[in-house]
Design a protein around this motif. Sequence first.
Motif, short mmCIF file in Angstrom:
data_model
loop_
_atom_site.label_atom_id
_atom_site.label_comp_id
_atom_site.label_asym_id
_atom_site.label_seq_id
_atom_site.Cartn_x
_atom_site.Cartn_y
_atom_site.Cartn_z
N LEU A 144 0.83 -1.21 0.00
CA LEU A 144 0.00 0.00 0.00
C LEU A 144 0.86 1.26 0.00
CD1 LEU A 144 -2.80 -0.89 2.55
CD2 LEU A 144 -3.18 0.04 0.27
N LEU A 145 1.97 1.19 0.74
CA LEU A 145 2.83 2.39 0.84
C LEU A 145 3.38 2.79 -0.52
CD1 LEU A 145 4.76 1.91 4.19
CD2 LEU A 145 3.27 3.79 3.56
N LYS A 146 3.53 1.80 -1.41
CA LYS A 146 4.01 2.12 -2.75
C LYS A 146 2.94 2.86 -3.54
CE LYS A 146 7.44 -1.47 -2.93
NZ LYS A 146 7.43 -2.91 -2.77
N LYS A 147 1.67 2.62 -3.21
CA LYS A 147 0.57 3.28 -3.93
C LYS A 147 0.26 4.67 -3.37
CE LYS A 147 -3.09 0.47 -4.89
NZ LYS A 147 -4.05 -0.59 -4.50
N LEU A 148 0.41 4.83 -2.07
CA LEU A 148 0.05 6.10 -1.43
C LEU A 148 1.10 7.17 -1.76
CD1 LEU A 148 -1.18 4.64 1.97
CD2 LEU A 148 -2.60 5.65 0.20
N PRO A 149 0.70 8.46 -1.70
CA PRO A 149 1.63 9.52 -2.17
C PRO A 149 2.85 9.78 -1.29
CG PRO A 149 -0.37 10.50 -1.27
CD PRO A 149 -0.60 9.02 -1.32
N GLY A 150 2.82 9.35 -0.02
CA GLY A 150 3.99 9.56 0.85
C GLY A 150 4.17 11.00 1.28
#
Lengths: 470, 140
Positions: A371-377
């Motif tokens: 999920l962290l790869k998909k979220l904008p950070g």
Amino acid sequence: MDKFYHSVRLDEELCMGCINCIKRCPTQAIRVRNGKAQINSKFCIDCGECIRVCPHHAKHATYDKLEAMKQYEYTVALPPPSLYSQFNNLDDVNIVLNALLMMGFDDVFEVSAAAELVSEATREYLSENPDKLPAISTACPSVVRLIRVRFPNLIPNLLPLIPPVEVAAILAARKAMEKTGLERDKIGIIFISPCPSKVTYVKSPLGTEHSEVDKVFAIKDLYPQLLPCMKAVGDDPPEIGTSGKIGVSWGRSGGEASGLFTEDYLAADGIENVIRVLEDMEDQKFTNLKFVELSACNGGCVGGVLTVENPYVAEVKLKRLRKYMPVARNHMHAEAEELVKWTKAVQYEPVFNLGETMMESFARLNQVERLLKKLPGLDCGSCGAPTCKALAEDIVRGEAVESDCVYFLRDNVHKLSEEVSRLAAGIVEGDRDSYEKFKVMTKYIERISDEMTQLDRKEGRKRNDGKRID
Amino acid sequence: MTDMITFHYRISPDDFTRAGEASSDVKSKLKKMGVTPEAVRKVAIAMYEGEINMVIHAHGGEITVNITPDRIEMILADVGPGIPDIGLAMQAGYSTAPDAVRSLGFGAGMGLPNMKKYSDEMEIDTVIGKGTTICMVVYI
């Protein structure tokens, strides 16, 4: 009593759904959902940071009202050393103590007097347990709670002694029963607290089964009533104070350590600094330390959220007050020796685990990473979680959904709009499947409308009756 | 379900302020996985020592952490000067850290001994002038 009882609460009416609290909570215990903040009771350590930072005063601490005194036939006030630091030009604690009697208390028992006994017991513990050092002070309940949920490796380092307020309460209750002959339930042992953390301690203590404190008042509630009484007491009050420098010093950061007669100590204050120290202790970055004193509030107890004075000014006042005091006026006796020890060990509570079992947690950690790869950070907080990582963890725990992220939602709307344009172009050109395309397009438009409504709802938390709050 | 999670960390050369970030991140992840406190402690200490060593001696490098439900493997790879005498380097208190590093409180000569002490398996592969790769394993 609920082991996750909390004195820090939220007033939903006042909450505007801003993200000030979620960003400052040291254990990431707060989320904004449906436009209102929610405190996760398992993660919260009652440090009161959210009370400090909420611009709308929607967070508050629960404690007892002064009228509660009337429930008892005989009342004993337990003033903490931080209370003495709240007044200008105070040079004699007896003024405060006599003012408490004038206010209606039948007796006073200084927490600083009990603190001197705990200091002595700590000195003994340090010399008898060199294998368990550094010992971490257990006087600040928020620190003990933090260690219990987040630093299990440091639980064996906790100083297994009950805090001075509890020692004071036990001794005060015994003394009052002996003096008055009354039953215990007719006597009110009332602590005047600088912080919500100690209110929680009384309701749900760690290290002991139950607290002898019956009611907890806030310094800030008592303050306006105490001032006129202090004036009336005058400059030459009867001597009823029984504590010295060691006890009174406990009110500020480093004060407890100063009574241990060792230079091998570390004192840190402010919850963020406390967490840094605990992280480093866990990694064994400190050597040759005997004692670690940690206070959740800046400046120590003088910085409690229920006090009235600036913590740094209060610290100066406490130092001046100590100037003419003897070093200590209380010494260990057989009765105290037994009661200062913990009767119940503190247990690790792994509340931050992602799943019930290790395999479930492992699978969920995998999902979090994906999920962290998909979220904008960006950690913008618009989703109501403090960071993208916290949102990802909420999603895998089933407490949030991907579309809570506004960027995710906007991307979706953008993709749907593009699809609608493509379908519309097909219909205009009049190809064979125009009717089918029209039906699909209508569905897409409905989805766009739904997602826009969701976005509006998120935006709506910043508004109130159409007026922008910030 | 994937039975392994991998994390990569780049360790910046000569930046003491950032040393420890990688081990701290792994520590937080393991806690959320429900790994026993003792295993978390071993990984945190062993990996932190390794990170510091990479900063002091090897001008940074890369750490790969592979987590499976029964073990945590940490591979620390650098292209530094290599370790001339592993036997000597493994002795507690032996250090080749320069004075500037010692003045910061590092270089006590406990890095490798602690890495060995806190890991269940450790292998060192070093080539002078080419670099060092250390593989540490902690069982869960």
